[in-house]
Design a protein around this motif. Structure first.
Motif, PDB file in Angstrom:
ATOM      1  N   PHE A 167     -23.899 -19.131   0.070  1.00  0.00           N
ATOM      2  CA  PHE A 167     -25.060 -19.450  -0.742  1.00  0.00           C
ATOM      3  C   PHE A 167     -25.376 -20.943  -0.618  1.00  0.00           C
ATOM      4  O   PHE A 167     -24.560 -21.743  -0.140  1.00  0.00           O
ATOM      5  N   SER A 168     -26.567 -21.316  -1.052  1.00  0.00           N
ATOM      6  CA  SER A 168     -27.039 -22.689  -0.889  1.00  0.00           C
ATOM      7  C   SER A 168     -26.324 -23.658  -1.825  1.00  0.00           C
ATOM      8  O   SER A 168     -25.810 -23.276  -2.890  1.00  0.00           O
ATOM      9  N   THR A 169     -26.330 -24.925  -1.441  1.00  0.00           N
ATOM     10  CA  THR A 169     -25.957 -25.973  -2.381  1.00  0.00           C
ATOM     11  C   THR A 169     -27.116 -26.171  -3.355  1.00  0.00           C
ATOM     12  O   THR A 169     -28.264 -25.781  -3.100  1.00  0.00           O
ATOM     13  N   ALA A 170     -26.828 -26.817  -4.483  1.00  0.00           N
ATOM     14  CA  ALA A 170     -27.883 -27.100  -5.450  1.00  0.00           C
ATOM     15  C   ALA A 170     -28.967 -27.978  -4.833  1.00  0.00           C
ATOM     16  O   ALA A 170     -30.166 -27.763  -5.052  1.00  0.00           O
ATOM     17  N   SER A 173     -31.288 -25.874  -2.437  1.00  0.00           N
ATOM     18  CA  SER A 173     -32.266 -25.001  -3.087  1.00  0.00           C
ATOM     19  C   SER A 173     -33.349 -25.802  -3.799  1.00  0.00           C
ATOM     20  O   SER A 173     -34.512 -25.389  -3.835  1.00  0.00           O
ATOM     21  N   ASP A 212     -31.324 -19.293  -7.841  1.00  0.00           N
ATOM     22  CA  ASP A 212     -30.542 -19.966  -6.820  1.00  0.00           C
ATOM     23  C   ASP A 212     -29.875 -21.223  -7.381  1.00  0.00           C
ATOM     24  O   ASP A 212     -30.208 -21.694  -8.472  1.00  0.00           O
ATOM     25  N   ALA A 213     -28.969 -21.788  -6.594  1.00  0.00           N
ATOM     26  CA  ALA A 213     -28.040 -22.796  -7.111  1.00  0.00           C
ATOM     27  C   ALA A 213     -28.715 -23.965  -7.819  1.00  0.00           C
ATOM     28  O   ALA A 213     -28.335 -24.330  -8.945  1.00  0.00           O
ATOM     29  N   ALA A 217     -28.628 -24.760 -11.857  1.00  0.00           N
ATOM     30  CA  ALA A 217     -28.175 -26.021 -12.434  1.00  0.00           C
ATOM     31  C   ALA A 217     -29.196 -26.559 -13.433  1.00  0.00           C
ATOM     32  O   ALA A 217     -28.845 -27.030 -14.522  1.00  0.00           O
ATOM     33  N   ALA A 223     -23.748 -20.574 -11.457  1.00  0.00           N
ATOM     34  CA  ALA A 223     -24.270 -20.420 -10.100  1.00  0.00           C
ATOM     35  C   ALA A 223     -24.090 -18.981  -9.630  1.00  0.00           C
ATOM     36  O   ALA A 223     -23.250 -18.229 -10.127  1.00  0.00           O
ATOM     37  N   THR A 225     -23.173 -15.588  -7.691  1.00  0.00           N
ATOM     38  CA  THR A 225     -22.014 -15.001  -7.029  1.00  0.00           C
ATOM     39  C   THR A 225     -22.435 -13.675  -6.403  1.00  0.00           C
ATOM     40  O   THR A 225     -23.422 -13.059  -6.836  1.00  0.00           O
TER      41      THR A 225
END
Length: 269
Positions: A167-170, A173, A212-213, A217, A223, A225
């Motif tokens: 999955f993407s980093t914050a 995204s 998304d991440a 946030a 986040a 899963t």
């Protein structure tokens, strides 16, 4: 192309590994690009012959970056498919698009890398038009089905397709959201462009499974899963099946001119 065995194709995404309730026949198709993700099942929906292929395989053995996209699209076309419905699980990059929503995307941004994304590797070269990546007639049929069923599908959205399988980093995204993408997915490309190269109509409906991440946030929620994605997709599977069945029953017998004439002016030289 062989004599048409099916006219409409469906790619199953994460959580959609079968389509037919009644008896269906299995087909194995040899392609110039290797084996498809799984055997193809063909049955009848609303009086239409439909070919179903789970893009990850029925046991989810193909991660998104290893899906045999060319084999999958070529195999459906070989069986006679002229239009493809391609539902998928997706994350939201927009605070107003929430888990449980379904989005009939109208645009795509490809952020993948290294995937075999064309049937034309030379010496024959073709440059297809792709300003509108999704077939407008299929999109309209999906939206009409939504109205009949009261599903409230979102009519537009830009899908960012990323490589995966992570999955993407914050930060990633948030960047994609600031660029105007509203949903994020790992399988929407190169499926769409491969279908266009074979003059096959293609459209997707994104089932939103998570924020998304970066958006998570912002909203101060956990986040994404894989377990949460699977749970949300399963919760919306009946709605998705109803949408697909109604859409299939009302699809035109042919793709739009945008798709069916895609190769008319695409040859180089």
């Amino acid at each position: 192309m062989t004599d048409a065995i099916a006219e409409i194709g469906v790619f199953g995404g994460s959580g959609l590994y079968s389509l037919f309730d009644d008896e269906a026949r299995e087909y194995r198709v040899d392609t110039p690009y290797g084996e498809p993700s799984d055997v193809i099942t063909i049955g009848t929906v609303g009086g239409r012959r439909v070919a179903f292929l789970p893009r990850h395989g029925r046991d989810h053995r193909h991660p998104p970056h290893r899906i045999p996209y060319r084999a999958n699209v070529w195999a459906l076309h070989h069986l006679g498919v002229r239009q493809i419905l391609a539902p998928c699980a997706a994350g939201s990059l927009d605070a107003d698009v929430c888990p449980g929503d379904m989005v009939v995307c109208d645009q795509l941004v490809d952020w993948t890398r290294g995937r075999a994304g064309t049937f034309y590797d030379g010496p024959q070269t073709r440059h297809i038009g792709f300003a509108e990546p999704y077939d407008p007639w299929i999109r309209a049929t999906l939206l009409a089905a939504s109205d009949r069923l009261g599903l409230g599908l979102r009519e537009t959205g830009t899908m960012a397709v990323v490589e995966g399988p992570r999955f993407s980093t914050a930060a990633e995204s948030l960047i994609l959201a600031r660029l105007g993408c509203s949903v994020i997915n790992m399988t929407g490309s190169p499926e769409a462009q491969l279908a266009r190269e074979l003059a096959v109509g293609y459209a997707t409906v994104a089932i939103i499974t998570d924020h998304d991440a970066g958006r998570a946030a912002d909203l101060q929620i956990p986040a994404v899963t894989q377990e949460a994605v699977g749970r949300m997709f399963a919760a919306n599977l009946d709605r998705l099946r109803a949408l697909l069945f109604d859409t299939i029953a009302h699809l035109s017998s042919e793709p739009s001119p945008l798709s069916s004439r895609a190769l008319d002016e695409a040859t180089f030289g």
